[in-house]
Design a protein around this motif. Structure first.
Motif, PDB file in Angstrom:
ATOM      1  N   VAL A   1       0.842  -1.197   0.000  1.00  0.00           N
ATOM      2  CA  VAL A   1       0.000   0.000   0.000  1.00  0.00           C
ATOM      3  C   VAL A   1       0.878   1.248   0.000  1.00  0.00           C
ATOM      4  N   ILE A   2       0.477   2.211  -0.821  1.00  0.00           N
ATOM      5  CA  ILE A   2       1.128   3.524  -0.904  1.00  0.00           C
ATOM      6  C   ILE A   2       0.086   4.567  -0.540  1.00  0.00           C
ATOM      7  N   VAL A   3       0.326   5.286   0.537  1.00  0.00           N
ATOM      8  CA  VAL A   3      -0.563   6.371   0.956  1.00  0.00           C
ATOM      9  C   VAL A   3       0.150   7.689   0.696  1.00  0.00           C
ATOM     10  N   THR A   4      -0.571   8.647   0.182  1.00  0.00           N
ATOM     11  CA  THR A   4       0.004   9.965   0.001  1.00  0.00           C
ATOM     12  C   THR A   4      -1.102  11.008   0.082  1.00  0.00           C
ATOM     13  N   LEU A   5      -0.713  12.254   0.092  1.00  0.00           N
ATOM     14  CA  LEU A   5      -1.641  13.381   0.114  1.00  0.00           C
ATOM     15  C   LEU A   5      -2.455  13.448   1.406  1.00  0.00           C
ATOM     16  N   LEU A   6      -1.950  12.862   2.493  1.00  0.00           N
ATOM     17  CA  LEU A   6      -2.591  13.129   3.780  1.00  0.00           C
ATOM     18  C   LEU A   6      -2.527  14.619   4.079  1.00  0.00           C
ATOM     19  N   HIS A   7      -1.500  15.275   3.575  1.00  0.00           N
ATOM     20  CA  HIS A   7      -1.402  16.739   3.596  1.00  0.00           C
ATOM     21  C   HIS A   7      -1.535  17.247   2.168  1.00  0.00           C
ATOM     22  N   GLY A   8      -2.469  18.137   1.956  1.00  0.00           N
ATOM     23  CA  GLY A   8      -2.779  18.581   0.601  1.00  0.00           C
ATOM     24  C   GLY A   8      -1.712  19.426  -0.056  1.00  0.00           C
TER      25      GLY A   8
ATOM     26  N   PRO B   1       3.106  17.404  -2.698  1.00  0.00           N
ATOM     27  CA  PRO B   1       2.741  16.820  -3.990  1.00  0.00           C
ATOM     28  C   PRO B   1       3.588  15.667  -4.500  1.00  0.00           C
ATOM     29  N   SER B   2       4.731  15.332  -3.882  1.00  0.00           N
ATOM     30  CA  SER B   2       5.641  14.381  -4.518  1.00  0.00           C
ATOM     31  C   SER B   2       5.013  13.008  -4.721  1.00  0.00           C
ATOM     32  N   GLY B   3       4.250  12.521  -3.737  1.00  0.00           N
ATOM     33  CA  GLY B   3       3.617  11.218  -3.886  1.00  0.00           C
ATOM     34  C   GLY B   3       2.614  11.182  -5.016  1.00  0.00           C
ATOM     35  N   THR B   4       1.823  12.251  -5.148  1.00  0.00           N
ATOM     36  CA  THR B   4       0.834  12.308  -6.225  1.00  0.00           C
ATOM     37  C   THR B   4       1.516  12.479  -7.571  1.00  0.00           C
ATOM     38  N   ASN B   5       2.584  13.283  -7.602  1.00  0.00           N
ATOM     39  CA  ASN B   5       3.367  13.436  -8.823  1.00  0.00           C
ATOM     40  C   ASN B   5       3.913  12.079  -9.273  1.00  0.00           C
ATOM     41  N   ALA B   6       4.423  11.285  -8.315  1.00  0.00           N
ATOM     42  CA  ALA B   6       4.935   9.954  -8.644  1.00  0.00           C
ATOM     43  C   ALA B   6       3.809   9.034  -9.112  1.00  0.00           C
ATOM     44  N   PHE B   7       2.659   9.112  -8.435  1.00  0.00           N
ATOM     45  CA  PHE B   7       1.498   8.318  -8.867  1.00  0.00           C
ATOM     46  C   PHE B   7       1.187   8.581 -10.339  1.00  0.00           C
ATOM     47  N   TRP B   8       1.141   9.853 -10.726  1.00  0.00           N
ATOM     48  CA  TRP B   8       0.799  10.182 -12.116  1.00  0.00           C
ATOM     49  C   TRP B   8       1.881   9.698 -13.085  1.00  0.00           C
ATOM     50  N   HIS B   9       3.129   9.726 -12.636  1.00  0.00           N
ATOM     51  CA  HIS B   9       4.215   9.157 -13.444  1.00  0.00           C
ATOM     52  C   HIS B   9       3.938   7.686 -13.735  1.00  0.00           C
ATOM     53  N   PHE B  10       3.420   6.954 -12.745  1.00  0.00           N
ATOM     54  CA  PHE B  10       3.148   5.536 -12.951  1.00  0.00           C
ATOM     55  C   PHE B  10       1.849   5.308 -13.722  1.00  0.00           C
ATOM     56  N   VAL B  11       0.963   6.300 -13.741  1.00  0.00           N
ATOM     57  CA  VAL B  11      -0.178   6.225 -14.656  1.00  0.00           C
ATOM     58  C   VAL B  11       0.328   6.280 -16.094  1.00  0.00           C
ATOM     59  N   GLU B  12       1.304   7.151 -16.318  1.00  0.00           N
ATOM     60  CA  GLU B  12       1.868   7.306 -17.667  1.00  0.00           C
ATOM     61  C   GLU B  12       2.818   6.171 -18.035  1.00  0.00           C
TER      62      GLU B  12
ATOM     63  N   THR C   1      -0.832  -3.777  -5.815  1.00  0.00           N
ATOM     64  CA  THR C   1      -0.378  -2.528  -5.205  1.00  0.00           C
ATOM     65  C   THR C   1      -1.526  -1.526  -5.166  1.00  0.00           C
ATOM     66  N   HIS C   2      -1.698  -0.902  -4.023  1.00  0.00           N
ATOM     67  CA  HIS C   2      -2.808   0.020  -3.806  1.00  0.00           C
ATOM     68  C   HIS C   2      -2.276   1.426  -3.546  1.00  0.00           C
ATOM     69  N   PHE C   3      -2.929   2.406  -4.156  1.00  0.00           N
ATOM     70  CA  PHE C   3      -2.639   3.812  -3.909  1.00  0.00           C
ATOM     71  C   PHE C   3      -3.808   4.433  -3.166  1.00  0.00           C
ATOM     72  N   CYS C   4      -3.518   5.171  -2.117  1.00  0.00           N
ATOM     73  CA  CYS C   4      -4.534   5.974  -1.430  1.00  0.00           C
ATOM     74  C   CYS C   4      -4.145   7.437  -1.533  1.00  0.00           C
ATOM     75  N   LEU C   5      -4.999   8.226  -2.180  1.00  0.00           N
ATOM     76  CA  LEU C   5      -4.841   9.681  -2.231  1.00  0.00           C
ATOM     77  C   LEU C   5      -5.818  10.239  -1.208  1.00  0.00           C
ATOM     78  N   ALA C   6      -5.311  10.738  -0.104  1.00  0.00           N
ATOM     79  CA  ALA C   6      -6.148  10.964   1.070  1.00  0.00           C
ATOM     80  C   ALA C   6      -6.859  12.323   1.068  1.00  0.00           C
ATOM     81  N   ASN C   7      -6.130  13.398   1.276  1.00  0.00           N
ATOM     82  CA  ASN C   7      -6.794  14.696   1.431  1.00  0.00           C
ATOM     83  C   ASN C   7      -6.893  15.411   0.087  1.00  0.00           C
ATOM     84  N   VAL C   8      -7.627  14.789  -0.812  1.00  0.00           N
ATOM     85  CA  VAL C   8      -7.810  15.329  -2.162  1.00  0.00           C
ATOM     86  C   VAL C   8      -8.472  16.699  -2.120  1.00  0.00           C
TER      87      VAL C   8
END
Length: 336
Positions: free
Chosen positions: A43-50, A53-64, A73-80
């Motif tokens: 599990v990968i948690v990120t964005l608990l603090h809005g 951005p590095s975790g979300t930036n990395a998430f989008w890199h792996f989308v691409e 593997t699970h991603f949690c984007l918390a405080n969207v």
């Protein structure tokens, strides 16, 4: 339910970009990538603090550039909701709401506590072999990990991202405090929120975290870990005035240099000048080491209105954001 299951971004969403896709999310979101072994989970948690951005930036890199994951593997984007408020990735948490990374294992009436409970319940039900919680510091900083345990399991997870790891006794309601023998949780501070290098730390570390067949033996390219123990949290008293300036401000209880974050993880000698104190002196400050020790006077002294270190120390998580310094802390420190 406050935690929403969301499909992996489509080709059309990918072309639109991260920020437009983020706007479509209903709130705290959970996404899943299948792996070669469907019966194991990470599990990968990120964005608990809005504003981190590095975790979300990395998430989008792996989308691409979606890798072949070793396990599911699970991603949690918390405080969207905080992340997409005002200028994206500048709001830590919404006004009137608690810091979401202070809500784990604690009770409260705000829905942030419900989200924290649901994230923890999901982790518990999956029993993942490892969890990483990605953050940024608000000031410029090298990457480091934080854990409440310093065993080999936690060190090996940290070593995918960094060579520095803190073992803390401070308990604030953070996700990493919910770690267990079966599902170890480590916080990764990737570096400063505005540092491009921090995004690279997140991408490189997560790629290894997602693709390694075994996280706990034989993974290559990891850092040897340097441990720091018992960090002390330095805070302002709730009614104290703080200012950032290159000289003393008379009506401030504490004045710090605007570039004080340059000291992050650097060794500072005894008697180093940290800032300027006002009329309240050291009484404007307080500490928290998780065990009731380290009073302010054991760490600092005042001389001619200057705040100085009593002993050689390392400071880290130094912030130059006034709001975070007052609501959270000025910095952490470890005495040499």
């Amino acid at each position: 339910m406050k935690l929403h299951d969301v499909s992996w971004p489509s080709e059309a969403a990918l072309k639109g970009g991260l920020l437009p896709w983020l706007e479509t999310l209903p709130g705290a979101s959970w996404l899943t990538l299948p792996g070669r072994d469907p019966n194991r989970h990470r599990v990968i948690v990120t964005l608990l603090h809005g504003n981190e951005p590095s975790g979300t930036n990395a998430f989008w890199h792996f989308v691409e550039n979606t890798p072949e994951c070793a396990v599911t593997t699970h991603f949690c984007l918390a405080n969207v909701n905080a992340a997409k408020t005002n200028t994206p990735f500048t709001t830590r948490h919404l006004d009137g709401k608690p810091d979401m990374n202070r809500c784990f294992g604690r009770q409260g009436e705000d829905d942030s506590y419900e989200i924290a409970d649901e994230i923890l319940a999901r982790i518990t039900s999956l029993a993942p072999e490892a969890v990483v919680d990605l953050h940024n510091t608000s000031g410029t900083s090298p990457a480091f990990a934080v854990s409440i345990r310093d065993d080999d399991t936690h060190k090996q997870i940290a070593s995918l991202f960094t060579k520095n790891m803190l073992c803390s006794d401070v308990r604030l309601g953070a996700l990493m405090e919910m770690t267990s023998e079966t599902s170890p949780i480590v916080t990764i501070e990737c570096g400063g929120a505005g540092d491009r290098a921090a995004h690279d730390v997140a991408k490189k570390g997560l790629n290894d975290f997602m693709t390694a067949e075994n996280l706990f033996q034989g993974h290559t390219g990891f850092w040897p870990i340097e441990m720091l123990y018992r960090p002390v949290r330095i805070q302002m008293q709730h009614d104290s005035a703080l200012c950032y300036h290159d000289q003393k401000i008379d009506d401030a209880d504490l004045t710090l240099a605007p570039d004080i974050d340059r000291h992050n993880f650097g060794r500072m000698a005894a008697d180093t000048h940290i800032g300027w104190l006002g009329g309240r002196g050291l009484d404007a400050l307080k500490t928290d080491d998780g065990k009731g020790g380290h009073p302010i006077a054991s760490l600092f002294y005042e001389k001619d209105g200057e705040l100085k270190l009593k002993a050689a120390s390392k400071l880290f998580m130094i912030t130059t954001r006034h709001d975070i310094a007052l609501s959270d802390c000025l910095f952490y420190m470890v005495v040499d």
